[in-house]
Scaffold this active site. Structure first.
Site, PDB file in Angstrom:
ATOM      1  N   HIS A 196       3.762  67.596 100.741  1.00 33.09           N
ATOM      2  CA  HIS A 196       2.201  68.034 100.216  1.00 33.09           C
ATOM      3  C   HIS A 196       1.950  66.587  99.897  1.00 33.09           C
ATOM      4  O   HIS A 196       1.345  65.745 100.230  1.00 33.09           O
ATOM      5  CB  HIS A 196       1.665  69.215 100.180  1.00 33.09           C
ATOM      6  N   GLU A 197       2.519  66.992  98.295  1.00 29.02           N
ATOM      7  CA  GLU A 197       1.474  66.016  97.465  1.00 29.02           C
ATOM      8  C   GLU A 197       2.388  64.675  97.113  1.00 29.02           C
ATOM      9  O   GLU A 197       1.094  63.549  97.178  1.00 29.02           O
ATOM     10  CB  GLU A 197       1.511  66.595  96.448  1.00 29.02           C
TER      11      GLU A 197
ATOM     12  N   HIS B 174      -0.160  62.347  99.685  1.00 28.19           N
ATOM     13  CA  HIS B 174      -1.550  61.876  99.560  1.00 28.19           C
ATOM     14  C   HIS B 174      -0.487  60.459  99.027  1.00 28.19           C
ATOM     15  O   HIS B 174      -1.453  60.139  98.420  1.00 28.19           O
ATOM     16  CB  HIS B 174      -1.736  62.600  98.099  1.00 28.19           C
TER      17      HIS B 174
ATOM     18  N   HIS C  56      -0.529  58.347 101.441  1.00 29.37           N
ATOM     19  CA  HIS C  56      -1.657  57.688 101.484  1.00 29.37           C
ATOM     20  C   HIS C  56      -2.568  57.003 100.278  1.00 29.37           C
ATOM     21  O   HIS C  56      -2.996  55.401 100.835  1.00 29.37           O
ATOM     22  CB  HIS C  56      -2.765  59.310 101.440  1.00 29.37           C
TER      23      HIS C  56
END
Length: 674
Positions: free
Chosen positions: A464-465, A468, A471
């Site tokens: 998940h991290e 980021h 991104h």
């Protein structure tokens, strides 16, 4: 301080901050100088005798504040990741000053006059799409910051912003202090019966690190239901652990929460909104309070019904142990028992297959290469802000250096709880910057020489991290305002949630899920059972999340002037009114340690996780069903969404990928709510 490393642009790769040279005493002078220089730059824009143009106003504004940006990004990360009493004191001092600095810019009448003139004549400026969006977003930001208010109202707004900034700093420091203080200390390994041997060893190592040699310490995670509750056989210890978690910072932060929600409501009223929630969502993809109400409210009844069905299964297992009722500290323990008996899955038995280094390199990095064609090389010659913070250089498909990724994976007393991504250098073509990003997690640090074995949830958090991080790393925008994760709050979790899909992709899972001793792959039948068990526990997880989201919403949809006298009573009534007063399932965060909303930028925005999950679930189906190879789909997702940052409306990015508006069906199916 002529030797202050912040006063010059870093000469390291991609301007990685020179952490080996940075000392605590460098921060305050750099902040002071950074604010002063930026205000001088703003004064120069305002004093320009030439009529306002896009370049002499908007581009100049985007170029301003380079020193302040450098020091603030480094400080914000270090204060969260490796804080000290000095840094905490600086945080308390600087937070209201920085709020005042932002107000000095947004409430400068000369600067707003120039931006407003450009905005009113924007149709004649001949701007490209990204530049036009920059003008529109800056104009919106200034208006939302109070640029059109009377002088009297602007004065009150400045006072509110300074007070809120000080309160937010106090709130996060109270959470950190009480989270440390409430760590559970036991004297013998036998008391931790049920935890795996490596988890017991990690508790001993934690005790040693905290100066409690010979003791075993369970430090609290930032959320309510601590992970050890699923394994600890001692019911009294489970109760003690959950009570410590749920009681954090109540005395100090309950009054702060009341005060902050009132100040936010007053500020919203000044700006013409009926509540802080209405103010926040007006600039998000949700758009209206009614849209958020409809989404959250529509999920409550099916989620609670799902949780009740799960409770019946757990209660049957608990009765076999002589219990007649299920308490909150029992839920995770008996959920794990049911998972073992019904699905033949042992959470602790899975952990030897998920060793951190293997998950990172052969899972997270491997998936990024599979989907996007990028590769990673650890740079041991580059120094992070802490010995645990490792630096990796990221290379693009053409072999060129894309940016830097820092991974700081282990828990420590100086790090706040949870997991997050920060930017240390935001990408910008205008400023010639390549991205430098960092992921922070809180995985228990093993004893020296021992592997760090992850739970399945920790594997998910790592993926998940890193979503980021991608991104930020894939950002390809001109202006700093749009860099990386600078997107609406209810969109920012979407790319990170999408990245979780790769953890179970067969070719990715097979590549990293190997026993850390034998090298044997995770057995195929176990993979099948894990897939079958994916829906188990969704009732609990959805109720736990919705309780927190609706608690946030209750605090931040209060009108100005509404008085709350007791935070705990308000919380209980809010959950009852929402239909989420489920004693066995506490909210994922209670008010007093709900740092997301009282000190982390998610006020009236915690709904974003499930709002984004609508887009995520829809996109996962698109990846699996569009008929293209994974690499081709990844390139579309990168080009049309990840690279765009905030330079295009968020939902336009989604439509450019999927080809239509989002649909909620895939989310309902995933959560067992259809």
């Amino acid at each position: 301080m002529s030797d202050n490393p912040f006063f010059a642009t870093s000469t390291l790769v991609h301007e990685l901050p020179p952490f080996a040279e940075i000392r605590e005493e460098h921060y305050l002078p750099a902040f002071q100088q950074g604010m002063a220089v930026q205000l001088t730059e703003i004064a120069g824009i305002v004093a320009d005798p030439e009529p306002p143009t896009f370049d002499n106003t908007l581009v100049a504004l985007e170029r301003s504040g380079a020193l302040l940006r450098r020091v603030r990004l480094a400080f914000d990360n270090q204060e969260a990741s490796d804080t000290t009493p000095v840094l905490q004191e600086l945080d308390a001092v600087l937070s209201p000053r920085l709020a005042g600095h932002a107000d000095a810019i947004h409430l400068d009448p000369g600067l707003f006059a120039r931006i407003d003139a450009l905005y009113r004549g924007r149709a004649e400026l001949g701007l490209d799409a990204e530049s036009l969006r920059l003008l529109e977003r800056h104009h919106t930001a200034f208006v939302r910051a109070g640029a059109e208010l009377s002088a009297e109202d602007q004065h009150r707004l400045r006072v509110i912003n300074a007070e809120l900034a000080a309160d937010e700093a106090a709130f996060r420091q109270n959470v950190l202090a009480d989270t440390r203080a409430r760590a559970i200390v036991v004297g013998t390994a036998e008391e931790l019966d049920g935890l795996s041997p490596d988890a017991v060893a990690a508790a001993a190592e934690n005790g040693r690190a905290l100066g409690l040699d010979g003791s075993y310490v369970l430090s609290l995670k930032n959320f309510s239901n601590q992970t050890e509750l699923a394994a600890l056989g001692d019911r009294a210890l489970r109760e003690r652990l959950l009570a410590a978690s749920l009681g954090r910072a109540a005395a100090a932060n309950g009054p702060l929460a009341i005060r902050m929600s009132a100040l936010r409501a007053e500020r919203a009223a000044l700006l013409g909104y009926p509540s802080h929630g209405a103010y926040v969502v007006a600039d998000e993809t949700a758009g209206t309070v009614e849209a958020v109400d409809a989404m959250l409210g529509g999920l409550v009844a099916p989620a609670v019904a799902n949780a009740e069905r799960e409770k019946a299964e757990l209660l049957a297992a608990a009765r076999a142990d002589g219990l007649t009722e299920l308490a909150a500290h029992d839920w995770a323990y008996y959920a794990e028992k049911v998972r073992r008996t019904s699905y033949l899955i042992d959470g602790d038995g899975l952990r030897p297959y998920f060793e951190l280094e293997r998950v990172l390199h052969d899972g997270v990095f491997f998936a990024a290469g599979l989907v996007y064609g990028v590769s990673f090389t650890e740079r041991t010659d580059l120094v992070g802000y802490h010995p645990d913070a490792r630096v990796f250089e990221v290379f693009d498909t053409d072999g060129g250096s894309l940016g830097l990724f820092l991974g700081d994976f282990h828990a420590r007393a100086s790090k706040r709880g949870g997991a997050w991504m920060n930017e240390l250098v935001p990408q910008s073509d205008l400023l010639g910057k390549r991205p430098v990003v960092v992921n922070n997690l809180n995985i228990a640090k093993p004893a020296v020489g021992e592997p760090a074995l992850l739970t399945w949830d920790e594997v998910r958090t790592l993926f998940h991290e890193f979503g980021h991080a991608l991104h930020g790393l894939f950002s390809d925008v001109r202006y700093p305002l749009f860099s990386g994760t600078e997107v609406p709050r209810d969109f920012v979790e979407f790319p990170s949630q999408v990245n979780e899909m790769w953890m179970t992709r067969p070719e990715v899972l097979a590549n990293y899920a190997r026993h850390h001793v034998t090298g044997e792959p995770l057995p195929a039948e176990l993979v099948e059972r894990m897939a079958a068990a994916e829906g188990f526990g969704q009732g609990f997880r959805t109720v736990e999340y919705l309780a927190a989201a609706l608690l946030d919403w209750a605090w931040h949809t209060l009108p100005a002037g509404h008085e709350v006298t007791d935070a705990e009573e308000f919380e209980a009534e809010a959950l009852r009114r929402a239909g989420l007063a489920v004693p066995e399932i506490p909210p994922r965060y209670r008010t007093a340690y709900f740092s997301h909303i009282f000190s982390g930028g998610y006020s009236a925005g915690y709904y974003a996780y499930i709002w984004s999950e609508v887009l995520d679930a829809d996109t996962v189906e698109w990846f699996g069903g569009n008929g293209r190879p994974v690499r081709e789909s990844g390139e579309i997702f990168r080009r049309e969404l990840l690279a765009r940052g905030g330079s295009r409306p968020a939902l336009d990015c989604f439509r450019a990928v999927v080809g239509r508006d989002p649909e909620i069906g895939p989310l309902l199916a995933r959560r067992g709510l259809g």
